[in-house]
Design a protein around this motif. Structure first.
Motif, PDB file in Angstrom:
ATOM      1  N   UNK A 123      84.118  28.665   2.872  1.00  0.00           N
ATOM      2  CA  UNK A 123      84.622  27.847   3.696  1.00  0.00           C
ATOM      3  C   UNK A 123      84.076  27.896   5.073  1.00  0.00           C
ATOM      4  N   UNK A 124      83.554  26.538   5.714  1.00  0.00           N
ATOM      5  CA  UNK A 124      83.078  26.463   6.905  1.00  0.00           C
ATOM      6  C   UNK A 124      83.304  25.366   7.622  1.00  0.00           C
ATOM      7  N   UNK A 125      84.849  25.405   8.406  1.00  0.00           N
ATOM      8  CA  UNK A 125      85.245  24.262   8.746  1.00  0.00           C
ATOM      9  C   UNK A 125      84.338  23.483   9.681  1.00  0.00           C
ATOM     10  N   UNK A 126      84.237  22.287   9.569  1.00  0.00           N
ATOM     11  CA  UNK A 126      83.131  21.338  10.500  1.00  0.00           C
ATOM     12  C   UNK A 126      83.197  21.545  11.868  1.00  0.00           C
ATOM     13  N   UNK A 127      84.440  21.976  12.518  1.00  0.00           N
ATOM     14  CA  UNK A 127      84.767  21.889  13.996  1.00  0.00           C
ATOM     15  C   UNK A 127      83.912  23.268  14.531  1.00  0.00           C
ATOM     16  N   UNK A 128      83.565  24.266  13.435  1.00  0.00           N
ATOM     17  CA  UNK A 128      82.697  25.418  13.849  1.00  0.00           C
ATOM     18  C   UNK A 128      81.279  25.034  14.453  1.00  0.00           C
ATOM     19  N   UNK A 129      80.842  23.752  14.098  1.00  0.00           N
ATOM     20  CA  UNK A 129      79.338  23.378  14.248  1.00  0.00           C
ATOM     21  C   UNK A 129      79.461  22.432  15.493  1.00  0.00           C
ATOM     22  N   UNK A 130      80.689  22.146  16.129  1.00  0.00           N
ATOM     23  CA  UNK A 130      80.733  21.121  16.986  1.00  0.00           C
ATOM     24  C   UNK A 130      81.108  21.519  18.183  1.00  0.00           C
ATOM     25  N   UNK A 131      80.860  21.422  19.516  1.00  0.00           N
ATOM     26  CA  UNK A 131      81.603  21.652  20.859  1.00  0.00           C
ATOM     27  C   UNK A 131      81.375  20.612  21.731  1.00  0.00           C
ATOM     28  N   UNK A 132      82.360  19.968  22.169  1.00  0.00           N
ATOM     29  CA  UNK A 132      82.535  19.007  23.036  1.00  0.00           C
ATOM     30  C   UNK A 132      81.931  17.544  22.373  1.00  0.00           C
ATOM     31  N   UNK A 133      82.067  17.408  21.355  1.00  0.00           N
ATOM     32  CA  UNK A 133      81.311  16.120  20.505  1.00  0.00           C
ATOM     33  C   UNK A 133      79.963  16.123  20.291  1.00  0.00           C
ATOM     34  N   UNK A 134      79.409  17.480  20.353  1.00  0.00           N
ATOM     35  CA  UNK A 134      78.062  17.477  20.204  1.00  0.00           C
ATOM     36  C   UNK A 134      77.718  18.590  19.120  1.00  0.00           C
ATOM     37  N   UNK A 135      76.709  18.491  18.225  1.00  0.00           N
ATOM     38  CA  UNK A 135      76.333  19.510  17.325  1.00  0.00           C
ATOM     39  C   UNK A 135      75.928  20.799  18.293  1.00  0.00           C
ATOM     40  N   UNK A 136      76.108  21.853  18.092  1.00  0.00           N
ATOM     41  CA  UNK A 136      75.914  23.187  18.692  1.00  0.00           C
ATOM     42  C   UNK A 136      74.316  23.311  18.397  1.00  0.00           C
ATOM     43  N   UNK A 147      81.889  16.749   5.221  1.00  0.00           N
ATOM     44  CA  UNK A 147      80.713  17.578   4.518  1.00  0.00           C
ATOM     45  C   UNK A 147      79.340  16.900   5.013  1.00  0.00           C
ATOM     46  N   UNK A 148      79.436  15.772   5.557  1.00  0.00           N
ATOM     47  CA  UNK A 148      78.079  15.115   6.043  1.00  0.00           C
ATOM     48  C   UNK A 148      77.793  15.718   7.306  1.00  0.00           C
TER      49      UNK A 148
END
Length: 290
Positions: A210-223, A253-254
């Protein structure tokens, strides 16, 4: 966060770049805004009120396979090519996709174009919120594009079927076996929370991480890449092994696939049916817990 990903990945373009290329004949700007029913938002209606000049609206639910009850599954190549022709998205164009959240449904449409053989496609870093925050121009009203020829050929390497997932699940525990990464929230993954779509079981595909998608995003941008690497490493991701991503219905997932592409893994398949398919099939096993 830094803007490191703006200039280092072909899969992201900056608002500066897009502003400089507004109106360029070889650039197709695609508004891919889509929202969960619980958000009470209408992407198409919001597009009419305000969009980036020159953009066309890509309706994920309309440009889909209507012969299935599963949500927004990929259409066949003929139907997709016809839809893109009507949108004025043609062969040889650079495609820039954005959404009104920042980074959410744009990744799904980015993956969709790639699944139909297009490689020169990128996501607008920060999406419409960043564009608006910078005071850049907006347009309103309906758009009538000039039709263009679009060739669609499915790239099966980027699309995982339920049978692919059954095999991946069976082999996930083997040395060097495939990795399944699920972008849903932790409570949904564990089975602690009911699924938003009725009739689905709770839990996850056996062997998935499990890797929730929000863990890759900050302020609407990819980290930035270093933070993306850390997020994937935290769930045991091994770059040397095959990987496939999944979620609720193939949208978030995308985002995982986009993150992996930015890290150099640019041919990651997405399970199109995702939990909407797996969770409703009583013949398929499920796991619960962490």
């Amino acid at each position: 966060m830094t803007g490191a990903t703006e200039s280092t990945s072909p899969y992201l373009v900056s608002t500066d770049w897009l502003a400089e290329h507004l109106g360029a004949p070889g650039v197709a700007i695609v508004d891919a805004s889509w929202h969960l029913p619980t958000a009470n938002r209408d992407g198409a209606a919001e597009f009419v009120k305000a969009h980036i000049p020159g953009a066309v609206f890509f309706d994920i639910d309309a440009i889909a396979d209507h012969a299935t009850s599963l949500p927004h599954m990929l259409p066949d190549p003929v139907a997709f090519a016809s839809a893109m022709r009507k949108l004025g998205v043609g062969d040889g164009m650079k495609i820039v996709v954005y959404d009104s959240v920042g980074l959410f449904s744009a990744a799904r449409v980015w993956w969709t174009f790639r699944a139909f053989g297009k490689r020169d496609v990128a996501v607008l870093d920060g999406g419409l919120p960043k564009w608006i925050a910078e005071g850049r121009p907006l347009a309103e009203g309906e758009v009538i594009p000039q039709p263009r020829h679009f060739t669609a050929r499915l790239d099966h390497a980027l699309i995982a079927s339920v049978e692919d997932m059954r095999e991946a699940s069976a082999k996930a525990a083997a040395p060097g076996g495939p990795q399944i990464i699920d972008a849903r929230s932790a409570p949904r993954f564990r089975g602690d929370e009911l699924e938003p779509r009725p009739g689905l079981r709770s839990g996850h595909i056996p062997g998935a991480h499990n890797l929730p998608w929000g863990n890759l995003v900050a302020d609407g941008r990819l980290k930035p890449p270093a933070e993306l690497e850390a997020a994937f490493a935290a769930v045991g991701y091994d770059p040397a092994r095959p990987v496939v991503t999944t979620c609720g219905s193939g949208v978030t997932a995308s985002i995982l696939a986009l993150g992996l592409a930015v890290l150099g893994r640019d041919a990651v398949p997405v399970y199109d049916g995702s939990w909407s398919e797996w969770g409703m099939r009583p013949d398929l096993p499920i796991a619960q817990g962490g």
